[in-house]
Design a protein around this motif. Structure first.
Motif, PDB file in Angstrom:
ATOM      1  N   ALA A  30      47.122 -70.167 -36.264  1.00  9.95           N
ATOM      2  CA  ALA A  30      47.931 -69.199 -35.507  1.00  9.95           C
ATOM      3  C   ALA A  30      49.410 -69.332 -35.861  1.00  9.95           C
ATOM      4  N   GLN A  31      49.885 -70.574 -35.987  1.00 14.79           N
ATOM      5  CA  GLN A  31      51.304 -70.782 -36.340  1.00 14.79           C
ATOM      6  C   GLN A  31      51.608 -70.181 -37.707  1.00 14.79           C
ATOM      7  N   MET A  32      50.719 -70.427 -38.656  1.00 17.35           N
ATOM      8  CA  MET A  32      50.948 -69.924 -40.020  1.00 17.35           C
ATOM      9  C   MET A  32      50.868 -68.397 -40.061  1.00 17.35           C
ATOM     10  N   LEU A  33      49.953 -67.839 -39.286  1.00 16.41           N
ATOM     11  CA  LEU A  33      49.816 -66.376 -39.234  1.00 16.41           C
ATOM     12  C   LEU A  33      51.083 -65.750 -38.643  1.00 16.41           C
ATOM     13  N   GLU A  34      51.570 -66.328 -37.577  1.00 19.01           N
ATOM     14  CA  GLU A  34      52.772 -65.779 -36.924  1.00 19.01           C
ATOM     15  C   GLU A  34      53.969 -65.843 -37.878  1.00 19.01           C
ATOM     16  N   LYS A  35      54.113 -66.982 -38.552  1.00 23.80           N
ATOM     17  CA  LYS A  35      55.260 -67.163 -39.451  1.00 23.80           C
ATOM     18  C   LYS A  35      55.178 -66.195 -40.645  1.00 23.80           C
ATOM     19  N   THR A  36      54.019 -66.156 -41.287  1.00 23.22           N
ATOM     20  CA  THR A  36      53.897 -65.326 -42.491  1.00 23.22           C
ATOM     21  C   THR A  36      53.948 -63.844 -42.156  1.00 23.22           C
ATOM     22  N   ASN A  37      53.509 -63.504 -40.953  1.00 22.25           N
ATOM     23  CA  ASN A  37      53.494 -62.095 -40.548  1.00 22.25           C
ATOM     24  C   ASN A  37      54.909 -61.515 -40.431  1.00 22.25           C
ATOM     25  N   GLN A  38      55.910 -62.391 -40.372  1.00 21.01           N
ATOM     26  CA  GLN A  38      57.293 -61.898 -40.300  1.00 21.01           C
ATOM     27  C   GLN A  38      57.721 -61.283 -41.633  1.00 21.01           C
ATOM     28  N   SER A  39      57.119 -61.747 -42.731  1.00 21.01           N
ATOM     29  CA  SER A  39      57.516 -61.214 -44.037  1.00 21.01           C
ATOM     30  C   SER A  39      56.395 -60.408 -44.713  1.00 21.01           C
ATOM     31  N   ASN A  41      52.825 -58.016 -44.077  1.00 19.68           N
ATOM     32  CA  ASN A  41      52.092 -57.295 -43.049  1.00 19.68           C
ATOM     33  C   ASN A  41      50.635 -57.772 -42.975  1.00 19.68           C
ATOM     34  N   LEU A  42      50.371 -58.729 -42.086  1.00 19.93           N
ATOM     35  CA  LEU A  42      49.020 -59.288 -41.979  1.00 19.93           C
ATOM     36  C   LEU A  42      48.276 -58.774 -40.751  1.00 19.93           C
ATOM     37  N   THR A  43      49.013 -58.588 -39.658  1.00 15.95           N
ATOM     38  CA  THR A  43      48.360 -58.147 -38.422  1.00 15.95           C
ATOM     39  C   THR A  43      49.366 -57.466 -37.506  1.00 15.95           C
ATOM     40  N   ARG A  44      48.842 -56.516 -36.712  1.00 16.59           N
ATOM     41  CA  ARG A  44      49.698 -55.868 -35.704  1.00 16.59           C
ATOM     42  C   ARG A  44      49.444 -56.472 -34.328  1.00 16.59           C
ATOM     43  N   VAL A  45      48.515 -57.361 -34.240  1.00 15.47           N
ATOM     44  CA  VAL A  45      48.210 -58.018 -32.962  1.00 15.47           C
ATOM     45  C   VAL A  45      49.343 -59.003 -32.644  1.00 15.47           C
ATOM     46  N   PRO A  46      49.900 -58.973 -31.406  1.00 18.38           N
ATOM     47  CA  PRO A  46      50.970 -59.927 -31.082  1.00 18.38           C
ATOM     48  C   PRO A  46      50.436 -61.359 -30.996  1.00 18.38           C
ATOM     49  N   PRO A  47      51.290 -62.342 -31.327  1.00 13.05           N
ATOM     50  CA  PRO A  47      50.823 -63.740 -31.392  1.00 13.05           C
ATOM     51  C   PRO A  47      50.095 -64.214 -30.135  1.00 13.05           C
ATOM     52  N   GLU A  48      50.522 -63.748 -28.961  1.00 10.45           N
ATOM     53  CA  GLU A  48      49.868 -64.228 -27.737  1.00 10.45           C
ATOM     54  C   GLU A  48      48.419 -63.739 -27.635  1.00 10.45           C
ATOM     55  N   ASP A  49      48.070 -62.748 -28.455  1.00  7.03           N
ATOM     56  CA  ASP A  49      46.697 -62.230 -28.419  1.00  7.03           C
ATOM     57  C   ASP A  49      45.840 -62.686 -29.604  1.00  7.03           C
ATOM     58  N   TYR A  50      46.391 -63.494 -30.495  1.00 10.02           N
ATOM     59  CA  TYR A  50      45.593 -63.932 -31.657  1.00 10.02           C
ATOM     60  C   TYR A  50      44.290 -64.589 -31.189  1.00 10.02           C
ATOM     61  N   LYS A 105      48.096 -60.568 -52.080  1.00 12.28           N
ATOM     62  CA  LYS A 105      49.081 -61.230 -51.204  1.00 12.28           C
ATOM     63  C   LYS A 105      48.411 -61.875 -49.985  1.00 12.28           C
ATOM     64  N   ARG A 106      47.412 -61.179 -49.458  1.00 18.74           N
ATOM     65  CA  ARG A 106      46.730 -61.726 -48.271  1.00 18.74           C
ATOM     66  C   ARG A 106      45.948 -62.984 -48.641  1.00 18.74           C
ATOM     67  N   LEU A 107      45.404 -62.984 -49.858  1.00 21.28           N
ATOM     68  CA  LEU A 107      44.610 -64.144 -50.285  1.00 21.28           C
ATOM     69  C   LEU A 107      45.518 -65.347 -50.574  1.00 21.28           C
ATOM     70  N   ILE A 108      46.735 -65.083 -51.014  1.00 16.90           N
ATOM     71  CA  ILE A 108      47.675 -66.197 -51.230  1.00 16.90           C
ATOM     72  C   ILE A 108      47.963 -66.865 -49.878  1.00 16.90           C
ATOM     73  N   PHE A 109      48.157 -66.049 -48.855  1.00 19.23           N
ATOM     74  CA  PHE A 109      48.326 -66.603 -47.503  1.00 19.23           C
ATOM     75  C   PHE A 109      47.094 -67.425 -47.108  1.00 19.23           C
ATOM     76  N   LEU A 110      45.908 -66.872 -47.364  1.00 18.15           N
ATOM     77  CA  LEU A 110      44.683 -67.582 -46.969  1.00 18.15           C
ATOM     78  C   LEU A 110      44.505 -68.883 -47.745  1.00 18.15           C
ATOM     79  N   ASP A 111      44.876 -68.883 -49.029  1.00 18.68           N
ATOM     80  CA  ASP A 111      44.785 -70.128 -49.813  1.00 18.68           C
ATOM     81  C   ASP A 111      45.671 -71.205 -49.183  1.00 18.68           C
TER      82      ASP A 111
END
Ligand code: SAM
Length: 219
Positions: A30-39, A41-50, A105-111
């Motif tokens: 969740a921390q990594m998703l929130e951080k990377t989502n700032q730069s 576009n990975l998700t439109r769901v807000p962090p409190e709802d991950y 780009k999404r797979l680089i995040f996942l790696d």
């Protein structure tokens, strides 16, 4: 943080218990998703709802599908930021997961997430589903093929069923479905030599969102 605990409690209430290690892996994800989502576009769901909208929703399949034997192979088509494949991989270390997406780009995040979490049972695969379906190494190679929010059923069937081995299943995570859509899927399945095995329905806990699982198999 308290919301995360809520989704973990909801998971336990529907029979999906997470141990301490899994909980800490989800927190880091969740921390990594929130951080990377700032730069990116990975998700439109807000962090409190991950917790509910991404992690728990991904895990709902465990109510209807059992990873009963070792070394099951799973392909997640159009995985995006890892859903549903990565949450399933965190709680099912005995199964082998391949997360496929057409966007590198999404797979680089996942790696990065896979390395940071130290997951040994997950790898990524950059391809369009329709191209990968032509490859011997992937065609009819998987026990379970998952997809969530990737394409309408008429395209999705052709993008997932080719990867299923005989006796395996493709599972589409869907919302509300009309009888017309189900009938349409059945006619496409006929031409793809597949069949609709069953449709399961549940509600995402703490929401009014309906989650339907469509299970397809090869004839
Ligand atoms: N499954 C994730 C989820 O539920 O959060 C992501 C959903 S996102 C709306 C759709 C994803 O499917 C995107 O990451 C996109 O790159 C991928 N995608 C779209 N067409 C594809 C194709 N033909 N082959 C593989 N991936 C595809």
């Amino acid at each position: 943080m308290s919301e995360e605990r809520d989704w973990i409690i909801s998971a336990r209430e529907i029979g999906i218990s997470l141990d301490k290690k899994a909980i800490s892996l989800f927190e880091r994800y969740a921390q990594m998703l929130e951080k990377t989502n700032q730069s990116l576009n990975l998700t439109r769901v807000p962090p409190e709802d991950y917790g509910t909208r991404h992690f728990l929703d991904s895990l709902l399949l465990l109510q209807f599908y059992s990873f009963d034997r070792q070394n099951r192979s799973v392909l997640d088509v159009g995985t995006g930021a890892g859903f549903p494949g990565l949450p399933l991989a965190i709680v099912t270390p005995q199964a082998q997961f391949t997360l496929m997406d057409a966007t590198r780009k999404r797979l680089i995040f996942l790696d990065d997430v896979i390395a940071e979490l130290g997951l040994q049972n997950v790898k990524t695969f950059h391809s369009r589903a329709e191209d990968a379906a032509q490859l011997k190494a992937h065609r009819q190679q998987y026990d379970l093929v998952t997809s969530r929010a990737v394409a309408p059923l008429e395209r999705l069937i052709g993008w997932t069923l080719p990867f299923v081995r005989v006796g395996g299943v493709a599972v589409a995570y869907k919302g509300q479905l009309t009888d017309e859509e189900i009938a349409q899927a059945e006619s496409i399945l006929k031409s793809e030599k597949g069949s609709l095995l069953r449709v399961e329905e549940t509600t995402l806990p703490a929401t009014d969102a309906i989650r339907k699982f469509m299970f397809f198999g090869k004839i």
